[in-house]
Design a protein around this motif. Sequence first.
Motif, short mmCIF file in Angstrom:
data_model
loop_
_atom_site.label_atom_id
_atom_site.label_comp_id
_atom_site.label_asym_id
_atom_site.label_seq_id
_atom_site.Cartn_x
_atom_site.Cartn_y
_atom_site.Cartn_z
N GLY A 14 0.86 -1.18 0.00
CA GLY A 14 0.00 0.00 0.00
C GLY A 14 0.89 1.22 0.00
O GLY A 14 2.11 1.11 -0.09
N ALA A 15 0.26 2.38 0.13
CA ALA A 15 1.04 3.63 0.09
C ALA A 15 1.71 3.88 1.44
O ALA A 15 1.32 3.31 2.46
N LEU A 16 2.70 4.74 1.41
CA LEU A 16 3.41 5.13 2.64
C LEU A 16 2.46 5.96 3.51
O LEU A 16 1.95 6.98 3.07
N HIS A 17 2.21 5.52 4.73
CA HIS A 17 1.35 6.33 5.61
C HIS A 17 2.19 6.96 6.71
O HIS A 17 3.40 6.77 6.77
N LEU A 18 1.51 7.72 7.56
CA LEU A 18 2.27 8.51 8.54
C LEU A 18 3.09 7.63 9.48
O LEU A 18 4.16 8.03 9.93
N GLY A 19 2.60 6.44 9.75
CA GLY A 19 3.36 5.52 10.62
C GLY A 19 4.66 5.07 9.97
O GLY A 19 5.72 5.07 10.59
N ASN A 20 4.57 4.71 8.69
CA ASN A 20 5.80 4.32 7.98
C ASN A 20 6.78 5.49 7.92
O ASN A 20 7.98 5.34 8.11
N LEU A 21 6.21 6.68 7.64
CA LEU A 21 7.07 7.85 7.51
C LEU A 21 7.82 8.09 8.82
O LEU A 21 9.02 8.37 8.82
N ARG A 22 7.10 7.98 9.92
CA ARG A 22 7.74 8.18 11.23
C ARG A 22 8.95 7.24 11.37
O ARG A 22 10.06 7.66 11.73
N THR A 23 8.74 5.95 11.07
CA THR A 23 9.82 4.97 11.24
C THR A 23 10.99 5.28 10.29
O THR A 23 12.16 5.24 10.70
N PHE A 24 10.67 5.59 9.05
CA PHE A 24 11.75 5.82 8.08
C PHE A 24 12.51 7.09 8.38
O PHE A 24 13.73 7.16 8.22
N LEU A 25 11.80 8.11 8.83
CA LEU A 25 12.47 9.37 9.14
C LEU A 25 13.43 9.19 10.32
O LEU A 25 14.57 9.68 10.28
N ILE A 26 12.99 8.47 11.33
CA ILE A 26 13.87 8.25 12.49
C ILE A 26 15.06 7.38 12.08
O ILE A 26 16.20 7.65 12.45
N THR A 27 14.79 6.34 11.30
CA THR A 27 15.90 5.48 10.85
C THR A 27 16.91 6.32 10.06
O THR A 27 18.13 6.20 10.26
N TRP A 28 16.40 7.15 9.19
CA TRP A 28 17.27 7.99 8.36
C TRP A 28 18.10 8.94 9.24
O TRP A 28 19.32 9.07 9.06
N ALA A 29 17.42 9.59 10.20
CA ALA A 29 18.13 10.56 11.04
C ALA A 29 19.22 9.87 11.88
O ALA A 29 20.36 10.36 11.96
N LEU A 30 18.88 8.73 12.48
CA LEU A 30 19.88 8.02 13.29
C LEU A 30 21.06 7.61 12.41
O LEU A 30 22.23 7.72 12.81
N SER A 31 20.77 7.16 11.19
CA SER A 31 21.83 6.68 10.29
C SER A 31 22.73 7.80 9.84
O SER A 31 23.96 7.66 9.83
N ARG A 32 22.11 8.91 9.44
CA ARG A 32 22.93 10.00 8.93
C ARG A 32 23.79 10.61 10.04
O ARG A 32 24.90 11.08 9.78
N ARG A 33 23.31 10.55 11.25
CA ARG A 33 24.11 11.08 12.36
C ARG A 33 25.25 10.13 12.73
O ARG A 33 26.35 10.56 13.05
N ALA A 34 24.96 8.82 12.67
CA ALA A 34 25.96 7.85 13.14
C ALA A 34 26.86 7.35 12.00
O ALA A 34 27.83 6.64 12.25
N GLY A 35 26.52 7.69 10.77
CA GLY A 35 27.34 7.23 9.64
C GLY A 35 27.03 5.80 9.19
O GLY A 35 27.86 5.17 8.56
N TRP A 36 25.84 5.30 9.50
CA TRP A 36 25.47 3.97 8.99
C TRP A 36 25.06 4.10 7.53
O TRP A 36 24.42 5.08 7.16
N ARG A 37 25.43 3.10 6.74
CA ARG A 37 24.90 3.04 5.37
C ARG A 37 23.41 2.71 5.44
O ARG A 37 22.97 1.99 6.34
N ILE A 38 22.64 3.19 4.48
CA ILE A 38 21.21 2.88 4.45
C ILE A 38 20.91 2.06 3.19
O ILE A 38 21.14 2.53 2.07
N ILE A 39 20.42 0.85 3.40
CA ILE A 39 20.04 -0.02 2.28
C ILE A 39 18.53 0.13 2.08
O ILE A 39 17.78 0.12 3.06
N MET A 40 18.10 0.27 0.85
CA MET A 40 16.67 0.28 0.55
C MET A 40 16.28 -1.11 0.07
O MET A 40 16.80 -1.59 -0.94
#
Length: 312
Positions: A14-40
């Motif tokens: 289905g489409a990305l809803h606010l719950g998915n966005l919340r999870t992805f945004l936090i994952t992205w922020a933690l990764s970009r701060r800590a230098g983790w690679r992000i796999i899609m």
Amino acid sequence: MSSAATRLAPSPTGALHLGNLRTFLITWALSRRAGWRIIMRIEDLDGPRIRPRAAHELLDTLRWIGIEWDGPVLVQSEDLDPCRDAMRRLAEQRLVYPCELSRSEIEAAASAPHGAVGEVCFPASLRPAGRPRTFADANANWRFVVTDRDVEFDDEFAGRVRRKPARECGDFVVWTRRRQPSYQLAVVVDDARQGITHVVRGDDLLDSTARQILLIEALGLLPPPHYVHLPLVVGPDGRRLAKRHGDTRVDFYRGLGAPPQRLIGLMGYWSGILPRRADMSLSDFRDAFELSTLSHEPMIFTGEDDRWLREK
Ligand code: GLU
């Protein structure tokens, strides 16, 4: 660059809803701060629930928000050989077996109460005594032998977690009669081969994590990744965000004219880094987000949130 990596693992159901966005945004922020690679990684093994254009649309929505990842988009169904190899290794240890019992046959035999919603606990009494030493991808589900023990792990947000899969799900399916791995097996195999060191996802998957740790042990893939399980986003009735709460798709608000900063700002407010609803840039979210300010209670999507997202 560190060798740490995480993944964004949307299911194109289905489409990305606010719950998915919340999870992805936090994952992205933690990764970009800590230098983790992000796999899609597109998790498209959910058979009939997969919608053909959903993956494309999800990625488009994420790009619109500004969330990016490193390297190509991986599609789970495109390379199942590593999962077949894993099944062979489990079969050699006699840890899996084909099972043709129907749901109602299992229900009839299950004396234990049901586990998570809609799930029947598979009783050990139905486990066959003799199990094959080789894996054959035939027209049957294959189940994993779950021994009667606690599984414990430290979650970096949820804390110490203890589960007993034998009571919650019993022998669970690892390979399906659609000739595909189940979610549990595919996640373990893909996380390992893609070098995933950090898993960030909703805490509705804590039960699954215990099952995945059993597979990680059986396949010799220890140590497990670090886990960060986030509270779910729910509606005002306390139930997980779904159609009954109206249209909670990110693209719905995008279509009404909400800019990305509006949605990011709502996530910032929910995460305890904004005292009130306000627009927020992606880079400000990244720099301000802390797990320590995140509530352990579910995030509630309210009527005021909805109105604010619609404001011109
Ligand atoms: N594809 C899963 C979902 O959308 C995510 C599973 C995971 O993060 O392990 O719920």
